[in-house]
Design a protein around this motif. Structure first.
Motif, PDB file in Angstrom:
ATOM      1  N   LEU A 199     -52.924  22.558 -65.033  1.00 13.74           N
ATOM      2  CA  LEU A 199     -53.962  23.093 -64.418  1.00 13.74           C
ATOM      3  C   LEU A 199     -53.668  24.513 -64.094  1.00 13.74           C
ATOM      4  O   LEU A 199     -52.653  24.898 -63.564  1.00 13.74           O
ATOM      5  CB  LEU A 199     -54.082  22.378 -63.162  1.00 13.74           C
ATOM      6  N   VAL A 200     -54.837  25.363 -64.334  1.00 13.18           N
ATOM      7  CA  VAL A 200     -54.861  26.719 -64.060  1.00 13.18           C
ATOM      8  C   VAL A 200     -55.896  27.094 -63.026  1.00 13.18           C
ATOM      9  O   VAL A 200     -57.168  26.798 -63.186  1.00 13.18           O
ATOM     10  CB  VAL A 200     -55.114  27.512 -65.062  1.00 13.18           C
ATOM     11  N   VAL A 201     -55.295  27.525 -61.908  1.00 16.68           N
ATOM     12  CA  VAL A 201     -56.410  28.041 -60.778  1.00 16.68           C
ATOM     13  C   VAL A 201     -56.397  29.570 -60.807  1.00 16.68           C
ATOM     14  O   VAL A 201     -55.566  30.400 -61.000  1.00 16.68           O
ATOM     15  CB  VAL A 201     -55.779  27.654 -59.406  1.00 16.68           C
ATOM     16  N   ASN A 202     -57.787  30.160 -61.066  1.00 15.36           N
ATOM     17  CA  ASN A 202     -58.053  31.452 -61.146  1.00 15.36           C
ATOM     18  C   ASN A 202     -58.522  31.882 -59.758  1.00 15.36           C
ATOM     19  O   ASN A 202     -59.466  31.605 -59.337  1.00 15.36           O
ATOM     20  CB  ASN A 202     -59.242  31.520 -62.170  1.00 15.36           C
ATOM     21  N   LEU A 203     -57.656  32.857 -59.089  1.00 12.73           N
ATOM     22  CA  LEU A 203     -57.840  33.424 -57.581  1.00 12.73           C
ATOM     23  C   LEU A 203     -58.157  34.712 -58.158  1.00 12.73           C
ATOM     24  O   LEU A 203     -57.205  35.792 -58.257  1.00 12.73           O
ATOM     25  CB  LEU A 203     -56.688  33.171 -56.855  1.00 12.73           C
ATOM     26  N   PRO A 233     -56.074  37.390 -62.154  1.00 10.89           N
ATOM     27  CA  PRO A 233     -56.347  38.243 -62.829  1.00 10.89           C
ATOM     28  C   PRO A 233     -56.927  39.761 -62.256  1.00 10.89           C
ATOM     29  O   PRO A 233     -57.462  39.441 -61.316  1.00 10.89           O
ATOM     30  CB  PRO A 233     -57.583  37.741 -63.769  1.00 10.89           C
ATOM     31  N   ALA A 234     -56.406  40.771 -62.607  1.00 13.76           N
ATOM     32  CA  ALA A 234     -56.725  42.192 -61.955  1.00 13.76           C
ATOM     33  C   ALA A 234     -56.629  43.103 -62.844  1.00 13.76           C
ATOM     34  O   ALA A 234     -55.674  43.283 -64.048  1.00 13.76           O
ATOM     35  CB  ALA A 234     -55.764  42.233 -60.996  1.00 13.76           C
ATOM     36  N   ARG A 235     -57.743  43.905 -63.132  1.00 11.27           N
ATOM     37  CA  ARG A 235     -58.032  45.064 -63.896  1.00 11.27           C
ATOM     38  C   ARG A 235     -58.298  46.170 -63.243  1.00 11.27           C
ATOM     39  O   ARG A 235     -58.945  46.342 -62.198  1.00 11.27           O
ATOM     40  CB  ARG A 235     -59.013  44.702 -64.995  1.00 11.27           C
ATOM     41  N   GLU A 267     -61.139  35.203 -69.408  1.00 10.85           N
ATOM     42  CA  GLU A 267     -60.636  35.444 -70.573  1.00 10.85           C
ATOM     43  C   GLU A 267     -59.109  35.934 -70.225  1.00 10.85           C
ATOM     44  O   GLU A 267     -58.138  35.607 -71.056  1.00 10.85           O
ATOM     45  CB  GLU A 267     -61.424  36.635 -71.214  1.00 10.85           C
ATOM     46  N   ARG A 268     -58.902  36.464 -69.212  1.00 10.69           N
ATOM     47  CA  ARG A 268     -57.544  36.874 -68.923  1.00 10.69           C
ATOM     48  C   ARG A 268     -56.542  35.848 -68.507  1.00 10.69           C
ATOM     49  O   ARG A 268     -55.469  35.697 -68.913  1.00 10.69           O
ATOM     50  CB  ARG A 268     -57.551  38.041 -67.667  1.00 10.69           C
ATOM     51  N   CYS A 269     -56.960  34.759 -67.979  1.00 13.27           N
ATOM     52  CA  CYS A 269     -56.357  33.672 -67.746  1.00 13.27           C
ATOM     53  C   CYS A 269     -56.074  32.753 -68.979  1.00 13.27           C
ATOM     54  O   CYS A 269     -54.852  32.339 -68.877  1.00 13.27           O
ATOM     55  CB  CYS A 269     -57.025  32.720 -66.657  1.00 13.27           C
ATOM     56  N   ALA A 270     -56.894  32.761 -69.916  1.00 14.98           N
ATOM     57  CA  ALA A 270     -56.855  32.261 -71.013  1.00 14.98           C
ATOM     58  C   ALA A 270     -55.873  32.774 -71.834  1.00 14.98           C
ATOM     59  O   ALA A 270     -55.037  32.245 -72.388  1.00 14.98           O
ATOM     60  CB  ALA A 270     -58.172  32.175 -71.923  1.00 14.98           C
ATOM     61  N   GLU A 271     -55.785  34.244 -71.810  1.00 20.84           N
ATOM     62  CA  GLU A 271     -54.646  34.793 -72.473  1.00 20.84           C
ATOM     63  C   GLU A 271     -53.378  34.558 -71.696  1.00 20.84           C
ATOM     64  O   GLU A 271     -52.226  34.202 -72.426  1.00 20.84           O
ATOM     65  CB  GLU A 271     -54.857  36.257 -72.508  1.00 20.84           C
ATOM     66  N   ALA A 272     -53.262  34.622 -70.498  1.00 22.01           N
ATOM     67  CA  ALA A 272     -52.039  34.276 -69.728  1.00 22.01           C
ATOM     68  C   ALA A 272     -51.484  33.045 -70.283  1.00 22.01           C
ATOM     69  O   ALA A 272     -50.195  32.688 -70.076  1.00 22.01           O
ATOM     70  CB  ALA A 272     -52.342  34.519 -68.524  1.00 22.01           C
TER      71      ALA A 272
END
Length: 260
Positions: free
Chosen positions: A96-100, A8-10, A83-88
């Protein structure tokens, strides 16, 4: 287990606008953006994992596509990386989702491997995150940031079963000046997470928590809603780990890269 690594990047960061596109000098004198370095770190994780940059900003999308990354566009209302990962998640298939998070280019690949293995071995765990015992240099950087009034890295405390008790931008537990023991009982929270899809979906149904808002730490929403975080202690193996939280962190990271 089908695993997706999401970055995730904003652009519109309050503390550091445009941070994903900050340029860091490399050992060979060239520069790379923070988002490219983080993506390259993700590609070093062993295994057949899908890797996607998740953003709401066309400048980040264009930069990421320019170095060959897959990009998932998310909304501008996402308040944090979880939240961005949840949207994606709605755009991909994953067990499994890994958030880096996009500000951690020094994250060693074995940190992510440790999370993935923990989630594979523990079917009960819904969320896992790494913690790293501070050496004296890292501890001193934490103390220096707080003394200077900067919000830097995050520390974590956990119970004897490695379930997270609290995470803070303050240095916890407190250590009196001049009485720093060895080993140092302060753990640096590494801003990486592994989630079951159900945990991500539940996260989006909960309002922002009081502690989450106070600390500015997304993981506290899980604790405030009774979902334990499995802390996975990792070993830096002699490497220096630090996130890019503030402009002052650029020379710290460049020194590690050999580009200072």
């Amino acid at each position: 287990m089908k695993t997706a690594i999401l970055i995730p990047a904003r652009y519109a960061s309050t503390r550091y606008p445009g941070k994903p596109l900050a340029a860091l000098r490399q050992a060979d004198g060239t520069t790379k953006t923070l988002i490219q370095m983080t993506w390259e770190a993700a590609t070093q994780v062993p295994g057949d994992h899908a890797i996607h940059v998740c953003t709401d900003d066309d400048r980040i999308r264009e930069a990421a596509e320019g170095f060959g990354a897959s990009v998932l566009m998310t909304s501008s209302v996402a308040r944090n990386g979880t939240e961005r990962c949840a949207e994606a998640l709605a755009q991909i298939e994953a067990d499994l989702v890994v958030n880096l998070q996009g500000d951690a280019p020094l994250t060693p690949p074995w940190f992510l491997t440790a999370l993935i293995e923990r989630m594979q071995q523990d079917s009960v765990a819904q969320v896992a995150t790494p913690v790293l015992r501070c050496d004296r240099k890292t501890y001193d950087m934490f103390v220096e940031d707080r003394r200077a009034g900067r919000v830097g890295g995050t520390t974590a405390v956990f119970d004897r079963n490695l379930h997270g008790l609290y995470f803070s931008k303050e240095v916890i537990p407190y250590i009196a000046p001049g009485k720093v023991p060895d080993p140092i009982p302060v753990f640096h929270h590494v801003g990486v997470y592994a989630y079951r899809p159900a945990a991500l979906q539940a996260y989006m149904t909960w309002p922002e928590g009081v502690l989450e808002a106070r600390e500015g730490l997304e993981q506290l929403r899980f604790l405030e809603n009774g979902t334990p975080l499995a802390c996975v202690e990792v070993d830096a193996r002699g490497r220096v780990f630090w996130e890019l939280n503030n402009p002052e962190d650029i020379p710290r990271i460049e020194a590690v890269l050999g580009g200072a």
